[in-house]
Design a protein around this motif. Structure first.
Motif, short mmCIF file in Angstrom:
data_model
loop_
_atom_site.label_atom_id
_atom_site.label_comp_id
_atom_site.label_asym_id
_atom_site.label_seq_id
_atom_site.Cartn_x
_atom_site.Cartn_y
_atom_site.Cartn_z
N PHE A 32 49.46 33.43 -27.75
CA PHE A 32 49.62 33.49 -29.20
C PHE A 32 51.09 33.56 -29.57
O PHE A 32 51.86 34.36 -29.03
CB PHE A 32 48.86 34.69 -29.75
N GLU A 33 51.45 32.69 -30.52
CA GLU A 33 52.78 32.64 -31.10
C GLU A 33 52.66 32.94 -32.59
O GLU A 33 51.54 32.96 -33.12
CB GLU A 33 53.40 31.27 -30.83
N PRO A 34 53.76 33.18 -33.29
CA PRO A 34 53.64 33.60 -34.69
C PRO A 34 52.81 32.66 -35.57
O PRO A 34 51.99 33.13 -36.37
CB PRO A 34 55.11 33.66 -35.15
N GLU A 35 53.00 31.35 -35.46
CA GLU A 35 52.28 30.41 -36.32
C GLU A 35 51.33 29.50 -35.57
O GLU A 35 50.57 28.75 -36.19
CB GLU A 35 53.29 29.56 -37.10
N THR A 36 51.35 29.56 -34.25
CA THR A 36 50.51 28.68 -33.44
C THR A 36 49.90 29.45 -32.28
O THR A 36 50.31 30.57 -31.96
CB THR A 36 51.33 27.50 -32.87
N VAL A 37 48.91 28.83 -31.66
CA VAL A 37 48.37 29.33 -30.40
C VAL A 37 48.54 28.22 -29.37
O VAL A 37 48.23 27.05 -29.63
CB VAL A 37 46.89 29.77 -30.53
N LYS A 38 49.07 28.58 -28.23
CA LYS A 38 49.31 27.64 -27.15
C LYS A 38 48.07 27.62 -26.27
O LYS A 38 47.70 28.63 -25.66
CB LYS A 38 50.54 28.08 -26.35
N VAL A 39 47.38 26.47 -26.22
CA VAL A 39 46.11 26.34 -25.51
C VAL A 39 46.36 25.61 -24.18
O VAL A 39 46.78 24.45 -24.17
CB VAL A 39 45.09 25.55 -26.35
N HIS A 40 46.11 26.30 -23.07
CA HIS A 40 46.26 25.72 -21.73
C HIS A 40 44.88 25.34 -21.23
O HIS A 40 44.01 26.21 -21.09
CB HIS A 40 46.89 26.72 -20.78
N ASP A 41 44.65 24.07 -20.94
CA ASP A 41 43.37 23.60 -20.43
C ASP A 41 43.50 23.25 -18.95
O ASP A 41 44.42 22.52 -18.55
CB ASP A 41 42.89 22.37 -21.20
N LEU A 42 42.55 23.76 -18.14
CA LEU A 42 42.55 23.56 -16.70
C LEU A 42 41.20 23.00 -16.29
O LEU A 42 40.16 23.63 -16.54
CB LEU A 42 42.79 24.89 -15.97
N VAL A 43 41.19 21.82 -15.69
CA VAL A 43 39.93 21.14 -15.37
C VAL A 43 39.93 20.72 -13.89
O VAL A 43 40.80 19.97 -13.45
CB VAL A 43 39.71 19.91 -16.26
N TYR A 44 38.93 21.22 -13.16
CA TYR A 44 38.65 20.76 -11.80
C TYR A 44 37.46 19.81 -11.86
O TYR A 44 36.43 20.13 -12.46
CB TYR A 44 38.30 21.93 -10.88
N ARG A 45 37.60 18.65 -11.21
CA ARG A 45 36.50 17.68 -11.18
C ARG A 45 36.28 17.23 -9.74
O ARG A 45 37.24 16.92 -9.01
CB ARG A 45 36.81 16.47 -12.06
N ARG A 46 35.01 17.18 -9.33
CA ARG A 46 34.66 16.74 -7.98
C ARG A 46 34.35 15.24 -8.00
O ARG A 46 33.41 14.80 -8.66
CB ARG A 46 33.44 17.53 -7.49
N VAL A 47 35.18 14.47 -7.31
CA VAL A 47 35.04 13.02 -7.27
C VAL A 47 35.03 12.58 -5.81
O VAL A 47 35.97 12.90 -5.05
CB VAL A 47 36.20 12.32 -8.03
N ASP A 48 33.97 11.88 -5.42
CA ASP A 48 33.85 11.39 -4.04
C ASP A 48 34.00 12.52 -3.02
O ASP A 48 34.67 12.38 -1.99
CB ASP A 48 34.88 10.29 -3.75
N GLY A 49 33.41 13.65 -3.37
CA GLY A 49 33.39 14.78 -2.45
C GLY A 49 34.66 15.60 -2.40
O GLY A 49 34.75 16.57 -1.62
N ARG A 50 35.64 15.28 -3.22
CA ARG A 50 36.90 16.02 -3.22
C ARG A 50 37.20 16.49 -4.65
O ARG A 50 36.89 15.82 -5.61
CB ARG A 50 38.05 15.15 -2.71
N TRP A 51 37.84 17.65 -4.73
CA TRP A 51 38.18 18.22 -6.04
C TRP A 51 39.54 17.74 -6.50
O TRP A 51 40.52 17.75 -5.74
CB TRP A 51 38.19 19.75 -5.97
N SER A 52 39.60 17.27 -7.74
CA SER A 52 40.88 16.95 -8.38
C SER A 52 41.16 18.00 -9.44
O SER A 52 40.25 18.68 -9.92
CB SER A 52 40.82 15.56 -9.02
N PHE A 53 42.42 18.11 -9.82
CA PHE A 53 42.83 19.15 -10.77
C PHE A 53 43.70 18.53 -11.85
O PHE A 53 44.66 17.82 -11.55
CB PHE A 53 43.59 20.25 -10.04
#
Length: 241
Positions: free
Chosen positions: A178-199
């Motif tokens: 949280f910042e005075p006029e904004t909120v900083k949103v950090h998105d983190l996504v793990y996806r399993r593709v062809d048996g391996r995890w990507s980030f």
């Protein structure tokens, strides 16, 4: 800092409909949302969806009989919308919603701006200008509906970490700063593709708009009747010209 467009391209566009529970659930939700508010064509039938994304609102509105201009900056999401159109009258426009009047010069009886799209604007002044443009673009008696999260109350420490959704193939979490006029949103996504995890990871900022300020801004733009409510954690503002 990534722009909204860059953030969606890096992370959100590929998981957007999934993170909300999928197409069927969201179309049913917004069909119910509009029915509960007796939204239906009564004049020109023209509607504008600002920040239309993949069409969760545009398609239900078109099925009600509106001719919808769906405006969004993300081409991936608009492509997803187009893939789900089945005879509905929807025109997709890849453009900045702040310039919507260039692409929708005719007046409309309904304009919607849903699910945090207002918060994606860069400043409160941009929101004020958008409110004025929406009022000018509406027909007499027209309606504007906006929904957004109220970030005016800060969450602290571990409460800033939010598990968005997960299944066997995808894990999506985010955390907030949280910042005075904004909120900083950090998105983190793990996806399993062809048996391996990507980030994939990215962040962007959303405005912290008090509901009272939004109401005051809409009234200042000329709206005589402004009402507020809640829908599944989102503030709902309905303004009549």
């Amino acid at each position: 800092m990534p722009t909204v467009v860059e953030h969606y391209n890096r992370v959100l566009a590929d998981v957007y409909s999934w993170m909300y529970g999928g197409w069927d659930a969201q179309l049913a939700r917004y069909a119910e949302f509009f029915a509960a508010r007796a939204i239906a064509p009564r004049a020109s039938k023209r509607a504008i969806d600002l920040g239309a994304g993949c069409g969760f609102q545009a398609i239900p509105l078109a099925r009600l009989g509106f001719e919808v201009k769906a405006i969004d900056l993300d081409r991936k999401l608009l492509d997803e919308l187009e893939a789900h159109v089945d005879g509905e009258k929807i025109e997709t426009i890849c453009a900045d919603l702040r310039e919507f009047r260039r692409h929708a010069p005719q007046s409309a009886e309904l304009i919607v701006c849903m699910v945090d799209t207002l918060l994606h604007l860069d400043t409160q002044d941009s929101v004020t200008q958008l409110a004025a443009d929406v009022f000018a673009a509406l027909e007499p008696g027209g309606t504007f509906i906006a929904t957004f999260r109220d970030f005016t109350v800060e969450t602290n420490e571990l409460d800033r970490f939010i598990p968005v959704r997960s299944d066997e193939q995808t894990v999506f979490t985010c955390f907030l700063e949280f910042e005075p006029e904004t909120v900083k949103v950090h998105d983190l996504v793990y996806r399993r593709v062809d048996g391996r995890w990507s980030f994939a990871k990215s962040f962007y900022r959303k405005l912290r708009l008090p509901t009272d300020w939004v109401v005051m801004t809409l009234r200042g733009a000329g709206f005589a009747h402004v009402e507020t409510g809640l829908d599944r954690g989102l503030v709902v503002v309905t303004a009549k010209k």
